[in-house]
Write an enzyme that holds these catalytic residues in place. Structure first.
Site, mmCIF file in Angstrom:
data_model
loop_
_atom_site.group_PDB
_atom_site.id
_atom_site.type_symbol
_atom_site.label_atom_id
_atom_site.label_comp_id
_atom_site.label_asym_id
_atom_site.label_seq_id
_atom_site.Cartn_x
_atom_site.Cartn_y
_atom_site.Cartn_z
ATOM 1 N N ARG A 59 17.680 -8.045 -2.024
ATOM 2 C CA ARG A 59 17.102 -6.944 -1.232
ATOM 3 C C ARG A 59 16.806 -5.736 -2.123
ATOM 4 O O ARG A 59 15.932 -4.924 -1.843
ATOM 5 C CB ARG A 59 18.040 -6.563 -0.076
ATOM 6 C CG ARG A 59 17.564 -5.351 0.710
ATOM 7 C CD ARG A 59 18.160 -5.258 2.115
ATOM 8 N NE ARG A 59 19.588 -5.472 2.168
ATOM 9 C CZ ARG A 59 20.520 -4.576 1.818
ATOM 10 N NH1 ARG A 59 20.169 -3.398 1.355
ATOM 11 N NH2 ARG A 59 21.795 -4.878 1.912
ATOM 12 N N TYR A 112 -5.612 0.322 11.231
ATOM 13 C CA TYR A 112 -5.043 -0.896 11.795
ATOM 14 C C TYR A 112 -4.103 -0.447 12.931
ATOM 15 O O TYR A 112 -3.213 0.396 12.706
ATOM 16 C CB TYR A 112 -4.287 -1.643 10.697
ATOM 17 C CG TYR A 112 -3.547 -2.841 11.202
ATOM 18 C CD1 TYR A 112 -4.235 -3.885 11.803
ATOM 19 C CD2 TYR A 112 -2.172 -2.929 11.086
ATOM 20 C CE1 TYR A 112 -3.560 -4.997 12.283
ATOM 21 C CE2 TYR A 112 -1.490 -4.034 11.557
ATOM 22 C CZ TYR A 112 -2.191 -5.064 12.165
ATOM 23 O OH TYR A 112 -1.513 -6.148 12.647
ATOM 24 N N ASP A 184 -4.064 3.357 2.587
ATOM 25 C CA ASP A 184 -4.020 1.910 2.815
ATOM 26 C C ASP A 184 -5.265 1.330 2.148
ATOM 27 O O ASP A 184 -6.394 1.565 2.599
ATOM 28 C CB ASP A 184 -3.998 1.618 4.330
ATOM 29 C CG ASP A 184 -3.857 0.132 4.631
ATOM 30 O OD1 ASP A 184 -4.297 -0.693 3.809
ATOM 31 O OD2 ASP A 184 -3.332 -0.204 5.710
ATOM 32 N N LYS A 209 -3.470 -10.093 3.112
ATOM 33 C CA LYS A 209 -4.934 -10.179 3.130
ATOM 34 C C LYS A 209 -5.461 -10.605 1.750
ATOM 35 O O LYS A 209 -5.081 -11.645 1.250
ATOM 36 C CB LYS A 209 -5.493 -8.834 3.595
ATOM 37 C CG LYS A 209 -4.847 -8.314 4.879
ATOM 38 C CD LYS A 209 -5.086 -9.255 6.026
ATOM 39 C CE LYS A 209 -4.530 -8.870 7.376
ATOM 40 N NZ LYS A 209 -3.279 -8.197 7.518
#
Ligand SMILES: Cc1ncc(COP(=O)(O)O)c(C=O)c1O
Length: 407
Positions: A59, A112, A184, A209
Site C-alpha cells: 500500500r 467526468y 485531468d 483509458k
C-alpha cells in the site's frame, strides 16, 4: 542527433524499465507481494522513519508499481507519480489531500460525472464547497474564486463536450490567487498534452483509458510537480488506501509502451471520421478539436500536439436518432469508457453523465442528443464504412415497424 530529453516514445518504452538486476529480465518482474522482509529490526525502523530507502508494504510502495510510476513521471515531465486503483481513486486522493472543512474549489462544469459528484455529494458532508463553471472562460473562473478557494480543477479537453481550457491562463490565475491547479489529462494523454509544462501543479489520469489502452484494467495516477506535493499526496494515499495492485500496474506499464503508436492511429481514424460526420446529411452537428470548424483551434495549436481521438456529435432526430445509431453500428462497441484499442460509442446523458442530473448537464452543454465516440485503432476504412451505412439507414423503419397494407 542529440536532444536534451529523449522523445515521448523512448520515454514510454525505457523509463522505469531497466533490465532486472537479479536475472536480467527485460520485462519488469511482477512483485506480487503485500509485504517486504527486513534484514533486522534496525532496518525495519530505518525504513519506517525514511532514513533508509526500500519497500515496506505494498500500500505504501512496490517495485513493480514504482516502475510504472517512473514511466508516467518521465512522460508527463513531472517530479513523481503515484499510481492508484482507479482514476476516481486518484481524483479522490487529491481532494482528500488538499481540501479541508471550509475550503472551496472551482471546477470545470463538464467533467467526468463522478469527479464532480464526489465533491458535491460526499466532500460537501465534510464542509467542502464547490462551484462548477465554464473554465474555458478565464473571467468566469476569476468570478467564481472566493477568499477560501483552494483548488482549480480542470479537464481539458472536457468529457464529453471537448471544450478546452487555456492551461497557461488557468495556471496564471491559480498562481495569482494561491490555488492548486489540478488537471485531468485523461483525454489528451502526455503524448498530446503535458499540463505541467504549462504551469499546472498536479495531473491526474484515469489510466483505465489510453495509458493502459486495452480495456482490461481499472487504474489511475497522480503526477506531482514537486517533492512537497509528492509527500502530501503519498501520505494521503497511504492512509486513504487507494493503491494499485502490482499485477494491474504491470499491465498498465505494458500498455503504456505503445501509447504513442495507439494515439497516433486512433487520432488518424478520428480525423477521417470527423470528415465523414461533417459531410453526412444525417448529422446535425459535430465537435472535434481537429475539425475545421472547431471554435478553439488556436488553443489546440497552443497547448496540444494533436486533436486526440474522441469526438461528439448529434444526429437528426435528436435523442431517438442517436439511440438508433448506437444500435445500428457494428464496429464500435456500445460501451462506456474510452482510450482502448477498440472504438466505443455511448450516450453520456443516460450513461456516464447521468449522475450529474439534467440541470447540471444542460448548464455544461451535455445535451440529450450528444453521442460520444471514442475512436480506437481499427482500420479507418472499416469504421467509416460501418458508420456511413448506419447513418444512411438511420431513418429506415426498423423491421417491427414495417406496416403491411391489409388485404
Ligand atoms: C476524464 C475521466 N476522468 C476520470 C475518470 C475516472 O476513471 P476510473 O473509471 O478509472 O475511475 C474517467 C472515467 O471514465 C474519465 O473519463
Amino acid at each position: 542527433m542529440s536532444t536534451d530529453k529523449p522523445g515521448i516514445n523512448t520515454r514510454s518504452v525505457h523509463a522505469g524499465a531497466e533490465p532486472d538486476r537479479l536475472h536480467g529480465a527485460v520485462s519488469v518482474p511482477i512483485y506480487q507481494s503485500s509485504t517486504f522482509a527486513f534484514a533486522s529490526t534496525a532496518q525495519g525502523a530505518a525504513r519506517f522513519s525514511g532514513d533508509e530507502p526500500g519497500y515496506i508494504y505494498t500500500r505504501m510502495g512496490n517495485p513493480t508499481v514504482a516502475a510504472l510510476e517512473e514511466a508516467v513521471t518521465a512522460m508527463e515531465g513531472g517530479h513523481a507519480a503515484l499510481a492508484t486503483s482507479s482514476g476516481m481513486a486518484a481524483i479522490a486522493t487529491v481532494f482528500f489531500a488538499y481540501l479541508e472543512a471550509g475550503a472551496h474549489m472551482v471546477g470545470t462544469d463538464a467533467v467526468y460525472g463522478p469527479s464532480r459528484v464526489i465533491v458535491e455529494r460526499h466532500f460537501r458532508r465534510f464542509g467542502v464547497q464547490s462551484d462548477w463553471v465554464d473554465t474555458s472562460d478565464l473571467d468566469t473562473i476569476r468570478a467564481a474564486i472566493r477568499p477560501e478557494t483552494r483548488m482549480l480543477y480542470i479537464e481539458t479537453p472536457e468529457n464529453p463536450t471537448l471544450r478546452l481550457s487555456d492551461l497557461a491562463g488557468c495556471a496564471a490565475i491559480a498562481r495569482e490567487h494561491g490555488l492548486l491547479l489540478v488537471v485531468d489529462n485523461t483525454f489528451a494523454t502526455p503524448v498530446l498534452q503535458r499540463p505541467l509544462e504549462h504551469g499546472a501543479d498536479l495531473v491526474v489520469h484515469s489510466m483505465t483509458k489510453f495509458l493502459n489502452g486495452h480495456a482490461d484494467v481499472v487504474a489511475g495516477v497522480i503526477v506531482t510537480a514537486t517533492e512537497e506535493q509528492r509527500r502530501t499526496v503519498r501520505d494521503a494515499l497511504n492512509h486513504h488506501g487507494g493503491c494499485i495492485d502490482p499485477h494491474q500496474a504491470w499491465l498498465v506499464h505494458r500498455g503504456l509502451k505503445t501509447l504513442g503508436l495507439r494515439v497516433a492511429q486512433a487520432q488518424r481514424n478520428a480525423v477521417a471520421i470527423s470528415d465523414l460526420l461533417h459531410e453526412h446529411p444525417a448529422v446535425e452537428w459535430v465537435r472535434y478539436p481537429g475539425g475545421a470548424d472547431f471554435p478553439q483551434a488556436g488553443l489546440v495549436e497552443k497547448q496540444m500536439e494533436g486533436p486526440g481521438a474522441i469526438l461528439c456529435f448529434g444526429v437528426r432526430g435528436g435523442y431517438e436518432g442517436g439511440r438508433r445509431l448506437l444500435e445500428k453500428v457494428t464496429v464500435p462497441t456500445l460501451a462506456v469508457s474510452l482510450g482502448g484499442v477498440e472504438t466505443l460509442i455511448e450516450h453520456p446523458a443516460s450513461m456516464t453523465h447521468a449522475s450529474l442530473g439534467r440541470e447540471a448537464r444542460e448548464e455544461a452543454g451535455i445535451t440529450d442528443d450528444l453521442i460520444r465516440l471514442a475512436v480506437g485503432c481499427e482500420d479507418a476504412r472499416d469504421l467509416i464504412e460501418d458508420l456511413r451505412t448506419a447513418l444512411d439507414g438511420l431513418f429506415e423503419p426498423a423491421p417491427q415497424e414495417v406496416r403491411t397494407v391489409p388485404a
